[in-house]
Design a protein around this motif. Structure first.
Motif, PDB file in Angstrom:
ATOM      1  N   GLY A  39       0.841  -1.205   0.000  1.00  0.00           N
ATOM      2  CA  GLY A  39       0.000   0.000   0.000  1.00  0.00           C
ATOM      3  C   GLY A  39       0.868   1.244   0.000  1.00  0.00           C
ATOM      4  O   GLY A  39       1.683   1.445  -0.914  1.00  0.00           O
ATOM      5  N   THR A 228      -7.611  -8.319  -7.378  1.00  0.00           N
ATOM      6  CA  THR A 228      -8.950  -8.858  -7.121  1.00  0.00           C
ATOM      7  C   THR A 228      -9.851  -7.754  -6.572  1.00  0.00           C
ATOM      8  O   THR A 228      -9.518  -7.136  -5.559  1.00  0.00           O
ATOM      9  CB  THR A 228      -8.865 -10.024  -6.099  1.00  0.00           C
ATOM     10  OG1 THR A 228      -7.983 -11.000  -6.642  1.00  0.00           O
ATOM     11  CG2 THR A 228     -10.219 -10.637  -5.825  1.00  0.00           C
ATOM     12  N   ILE A 230     -13.530  -6.546  -5.089  1.00  0.00           N
ATOM     13  CA  ILE A 230     -14.752  -7.055  -4.453  1.00  0.00           C
ATOM     14  C   ILE A 230     -15.888  -6.153  -4.910  1.00  0.00           C
ATOM     15  O   ILE A 230     -15.803  -4.936  -4.767  1.00  0.00           O
ATOM     16  CB  ILE A 230     -14.632  -6.985  -2.911  1.00  0.00           C
ATOM     17  CG1 ILE A 230     -13.388  -7.748  -2.446  1.00  0.00           C
ATOM     18  CG2 ILE A 230     -15.878  -7.513  -2.220  1.00  0.00           C
ATOM     19  CD1 ILE A 230     -13.001  -7.482  -1.016  1.00  0.00           C
ATOM     20  N   ILE A 259      -8.855  -1.482   4.322  1.00  0.00           N
ATOM     21  CA  ILE A 259      -8.766  -0.605   3.146  1.00  0.00           C
ATOM     22  C   ILE A 259      -9.222   0.815   3.509  1.00  0.00           C
ATOM     23  O   ILE A 259      -9.895   1.018   4.511  1.00  0.00           O
ATOM     24  CB  ILE A 259      -9.593  -1.170   1.963  1.00  0.00           C
ATOM     25  CG1 ILE A 259     -11.063  -1.342   2.362  1.00  0.00           C
ATOM     26  CG2 ILE A 259      -9.011  -2.489   1.514  1.00  0.00           C
ATOM     27  CD1 ILE A 259     -11.944  -1.927   1.259  1.00  0.00           C
ATOM     28  N   GLY A 386      -3.320  10.907   0.273  1.00  0.00           N
ATOM     29  CA  GLY A 386      -2.190  10.405   1.056  1.00  0.00           C
ATOM     30  C   GLY A 386      -2.534  10.035   2.485  1.00  0.00           C
ATOM     31  O   GLY A 386      -2.570   8.864   2.850  1.00  0.00           O
ATOM     32  N   SER A 422       0.242   6.178  12.020  1.00  0.00           N
ATOM     33  CA  SER A 422       1.627   5.720  11.820  1.00  0.00           C
ATOM     34  C   SER A 422       1.667   4.221  11.549  1.00  0.00           C
ATOM     35  O   SER A 422       0.736   3.482  11.903  1.00  0.00           O
ATOM     36  CB  SER A 422       2.485   6.049  13.039  1.00  0.00           C
ATOM     37  OG  SER A 422       2.133   5.189  14.099  1.00  0.00           O
ATOM     38  N   CYS A 426      -0.583   1.144  13.155  1.00  0.00           N
ATOM     39  CA  CYS A 426      -1.286   0.129  12.340  1.00  0.00           C
ATOM     40  C   CYS A 426      -0.912  -1.277  12.823  1.00  0.00           C
ATOM     41  O   CYS A 426      -1.776  -2.155  12.943  1.00  0.00           O
ATOM     42  CB  CYS A 426      -0.915   0.262  10.857  1.00  0.00           C
ATOM     43  SG  CYS A 426      -1.492   1.780  10.081  1.00  0.00           S
TER      44      CYS A 426
HETATM   45  C1  LIG Z   1       3.845  10.477   2.124  1.00  0.00           C
HETATM   46  C2  LIG Z   1       3.593   9.694   3.391  1.00  0.00           C
HETATM   47  C3  LIG Z   1       4.598   9.607   4.346  1.00  0.00           C
HETATM   48  C4  LIG Z   1       4.386   8.873   5.520  1.00  0.00           C
HETATM   49  N1  LIG Z   1       5.412   8.781   6.420  1.00  0.00           N
HETATM   50  C5  LIG Z   1       5.269   7.991   7.510  1.00  0.00           C
HETATM   51  C6  LIG Z   1       6.392   7.729   8.351  1.00  0.00           C
HETATM   52  O1  LIG Z   1       7.500   8.214   8.118  1.00  0.00           O
HETATM   53  N2  LIG Z   1       6.200   6.887   9.415  1.00  0.00           N
HETATM   54  C7  LIG Z   1       4.990   6.314   9.677  1.00  0.00           C
HETATM   55  O2  LIG Z   1       4.903   5.575  10.650  1.00  0.00           O
HETATM   56  N3  LIG Z   1       3.926   6.516   8.872  1.00  0.00           N
HETATM   57  C8  LIG Z   1       4.035   7.328   7.790  1.00  0.00           C
HETATM   58  N4  LIG Z   1       2.968   7.500   6.932  1.00  0.00           N
HETATM   59  C9  LIG Z   1       1.670   6.835   7.240  1.00  0.00           C
HETATM   60  C10 LIG Z   1       1.694   5.330   6.964  1.00  0.00           C
HETATM   61  O3  LIG Z   1       2.584   5.027   5.926  1.00  0.00           O
HETATM   62  C11 LIG Z   1       0.312   4.799   6.574  1.00  0.00           C
HETATM   63  O4  LIG Z   1      -0.682   5.282   7.455  1.00  0.00           O
HETATM   64  C12 LIG Z   1       0.271   3.253   6.606  1.00  0.00           C
HETATM   65  O5  LIG Z   1       1.294   2.726   5.789  1.00  0.00           O
HETATM   66  C13 LIG Z   1      -1.117   2.778   6.143  1.00  0.00           C
HETATM   67  O6  LIG Z   1      -1.146   1.370   6.036  1.00  0.00           O
HETATM   68  P1  LIG Z   1      -2.522   0.594   5.801  1.00  0.00           P
HETATM   69  O7  LIG Z   1      -2.199  -0.810   5.569  1.00  0.00           O
HETATM   70  O8  LIG Z   1      -3.477   0.914   6.893  1.00  0.00           O
HETATM   71  O9  LIG Z   1      -3.160   1.270   4.490  1.00  0.00           O
HETATM   72  P2  LIG Z   1      -2.624   1.226   2.977  1.00  0.00           P
HETATM   73  O10 LIG Z   1      -1.159   1.266   2.961  1.00  0.00           O
HETATM   74  O11 LIG Z   1      -3.397   2.281   2.271  1.00  0.00           O
HETATM   75  O12 LIG Z   1      -3.056  -0.212   2.446  1.00  0.00           O
HETATM   76  C14 LIG Z   1      -4.355  -0.497   2.004  1.00  0.00           C
HETATM   77  C15 LIG Z   1      -4.268  -1.589   0.947  1.00  0.00           C
HETATM   78  O13 LIG Z   1      -5.589  -1.938   0.548  1.00  0.00           O
HETATM   79  C16 LIG Z   1      -5.633  -2.038  -0.868  1.00  0.00           C
HETATM   80  N5  LIG Z   1      -7.028  -1.777  -1.277  1.00  0.00           N
HETATM   81  C17 LIG Z   1      -7.675  -0.595  -1.416  1.00  0.00           C
HETATM   82  N6  LIG Z   1      -8.951  -0.797  -1.783  1.00  0.00           N
HETATM   83  C18 LIG Z   1      -9.139  -2.143  -1.873  1.00  0.00           C
HETATM   84  C19 LIG Z   1     -10.247  -2.981  -2.196  1.00  0.00           C
HETATM   85  N7  LIG Z   1     -11.454  -2.476  -2.489  1.00  0.00           N
HETATM   86  N8  LIG Z   1     -10.057  -4.311  -2.189  1.00  0.00           N
HETATM   87  C20 LIG Z   1      -8.860  -4.857  -1.890  1.00  0.00           C
HETATM   88  N9  LIG Z   1      -7.760  -4.111  -1.585  1.00  0.00           N
HETATM   89  C21 LIG Z   1      -7.902  -2.773  -1.562  1.00  0.00           C
HETATM   90  C22 LIG Z   1      -4.624  -1.004  -1.361  1.00  0.00           C
HETATM   91  O14 LIG Z   1      -4.203  -1.300  -2.681  1.00  0.00           O
HETATM   92  C23 LIG Z   1      -3.532  -1.167  -0.322  1.00  0.00           C
HETATM   93  O15 LIG Z   1      -2.612  -2.163  -0.684  1.00  0.00           O
HETATM   94  C24 LIG Z   1       3.138   8.222   5.746  1.00  0.00           C
HETATM   95  C25 LIG Z   1       2.123   8.334   4.784  1.00  0.00           C
HETATM   96  C26 LIG Z   1       2.339   9.048   3.604  1.00  0.00           C
HETATM   97  C27 LIG Z   1       1.237   9.142   2.587  1.00  0.00           C
END
Ligand SMILES: Cc1cc2nc3c(=O)[nH]c(=O)nc-3n(C[C@H](O)[C@H](O)[C@H](O)COP(=O)(O)OP(=O)(O)OC[C@H]3O[C@@H](n4cnc5c(N)ncnc54)[C@H](O)[C@@H]3O)c2cc1C
Length: 438
Positions: A39, A228, A230, A259, A386, A422, A426
């Motif tokens: 992601g 895939t 949904i 997601i 983002g 962060s 998560c």
């Molecule tokens: C520019 C930037 C810098 C950052 N810097 C930091 C940092 O230095 N340190 C820190 O701790 N955090 C940082 N963060 C925050 C952190 O990276 C994110 O909050 C975290 O990685 C989110 O993880 P996640 O798995 O919850 O979501 P995501 O990473 O968004 O993962 C969601 C996944 O679901 C998939 N998905 C979406 N819709 C569907 C669907 N309908 N069906 C199936 N799959 C789907 C996506 O493709 C993705 O793979 C940063 C964020 C950004 C944008």
């Protein structure tokens, strides 16, 4: 296909959930709409540079992160920054970089804050605690004075949330500070009374943070369905049916969604929650990677990086001095900067042509850091959505999520939009979810 659990999304929330869940059950599947894991965690290596489009560092500040590191045997591979090299962090004072005070002595001697502001900060111990949640600007200004808020808190929080403190929920974005105030009546008194724990460390991995999600991908390779989509989730008498790729049906007892809200809103079988999820705003961010030949940098680049506030009138939110944080990201001879642009403050910049922004920020950075040479490496990435906002309406969303999960105990809503943004939040939330529900 009849499964115990389907995890939706293979970002760090989904993959770390899979890691903890795999200790309890094996009959689960991860559904990912794209062709890759990670992601927002998105590292790449090219021309001797290791760049991060998403998170640059992860904070090892909780049991979940440590357990994940141990489970994946990563202790030996983790790279910590050189503490001294990254100690200093900078903001701008009259257009020039100024060190953020870190020690008691620095605090009293810094010219970043006026004498009045320093006295005002100390008066915090006499300010009564908040009776209800408020925005960050009002919370910090009331407790510590507006100068402290404007000059230090704004740049600092911009570096994490890219949001505007006028809209951010104090209770949810300043969680620890809010809790100290609520418990002790004063943040300063709370900090003095709190037992000193060793300071948690930030880390990365050789090759970047995507290494972490790649290792998780290898571990669960046979359980991830890529590309895939949904189209529908239907409730059944003993769980859920998921219609995938328009025709196939998967049945499962439990769902763990990780997601973003804008994806979940079209799938959630609940109208009230659907509406709130759809309303959630995400902040756009452009990320630039500028590499320079070290020899061409005449002035020493010191510390972790530099953050700006709106009054500085800069086109970037912050610059990470990436090569100071982790030396390996640019090799011996080069120096890498990672620049964050946009955020709530300058949303419109993230609609411009990247080349146009590149020219503007190059000019600003060269002038600030007194760089006369051209970068030998430039890359750009745009996150249209983002970072999720944590504004005051988050309480309503959390109430609805709790209500929905009470009514649908087998449908769990996880992800970075309601319990911390962060990577470490998560991971901890994944561990807690599995421990409490499975
Ligand atoms: C520019 C930037 C810098 C950052 N810097 C930091 C940092 O230095 N340190 C820190 O701790 N955090 C940082 N963060 C925050 C952190 O990276 C994110 O909050 C975290 O990685 C989110 O993880 P996640 O798995 O919850 O979501 P995501 O990473 O968004 O993962 C969601 C996944 O679901 C998939 N998905 C979406 N819709 C569907 C669907 N309908 N069906 C199936 N799959 C789907 C996506 O493709 C993705 O793979 C940063 C964020 C950004 C944008």
């Amino acid at each position: 296909m009849n499964l115990n659990t389907v995890i939706i999304g293979a970002g760090i929330s989904g993959l770390s959930t899979a890691n903890f869940l795999s200790k309890k059950i094996t009959n689960f599947l991860i559904i990912e709409s794209s062709d890759k894991v990670g992601g927002i965690i998105d590292s790449f290596e090219s021309e001797g540079y290791t760049c991060e489009n998403g998170p640059n560092t992860v904070l090892n500040n909780n049991m979940g992160v440590q357990e994940l590191i141990d489970d994946l045997n990563l202790s030996e591979e983790i790279i910590y920054p050189d503490e001294q090299g990254v100690k200093n962090r900078y903001v701008l004072l009259n257009g020039k970089p100024a060190k953020i005070p870190l020690t008691f002595y620095d605090f009293f001697s810094t010219s970043l804050l006026s004498f009045f502001s320093k006295v005002r900060i100390l008066l915090e111990v006499f300010i009564p605690r908040h009776k209800e949640n408020t925005n960050v600007k009002s919370f910090i200004s009331r407790r510590f004075g507006s100068e402290f808020h404007d000059k230090l808190i704004v740049p600092f929080l911009t570096g994490i949330y890219a949001d505007d403190t006028k809209f951010m929920s104090a209770k949810h974005t300043l969680k620890n500070i809010w809790e100290l105030e609520q418990k002790y009546g004063s943040v300063i008194i709370g900090m003095i009374k709190m037992k000193r724990k060793s300071k948690p460390k930030i880390f990365t991995l050789l090759g970047g943070l995507s290494k972490l999600t790649d290792i998780l991908k290898q571990k669960f390779d046979d359980k991830i369905l890529f590309n895939t989509s949904i189209s529908k989730i239907e409730k059944t008498s003993d769980g859920f049916n998921l219609i995938i790729n328009k025709e196939e049906k998967i049945s499962c007892k439990n769902i763990i969604s990780t997601i973003p809200t804008y994806s979940l809103s079209s799938l959630i079988p609940d109208n009230k929650l659907k509406h709130l999820l759809a309303k959630k705003d995400y902040i756009p961010i452009d990320v630039f990677h500028f590499g320079y030949d070290k020899k061409s940098l005449k002035n020493k680049i010191d510390g972790f990086g530099l953050l700006t506030k709106p009054q500085d009138n800069k086109s970037f939110l912050g610059i990470l001095y990436s090569s100071n944080i982790f030396k390996h990201v640019s090799g011996e001879t080069n120096f890498l900067f990672t620049i964050l642009v946009g955020g709530k403050r300058q949303r419109n910049l993230c609609k411009k042509n990247p080349k146009e922004i590149e020219n503007i920020i190059l000019k600003e950075i060269n002038s600030l850091l007194k760089i006369n040479s051209k970068p030998n490496y430039i890359k750009h990435y745009r996150w249209k959505r983002g970072i999720p906002t944590y504004d005051l309406s988050i309480s309503d969303l959390i109430i609805e999520i709790v209500r929905f999960e009470d009514e649908n105990p087998n449908f769990n809503i996880h992800g970075n939009f309601h319990k911390g943004v962060s990577v470490s939040d998560c991971i901890l939330n994944s561990k807690n979810l599995v421990e409490n529900k499975f």
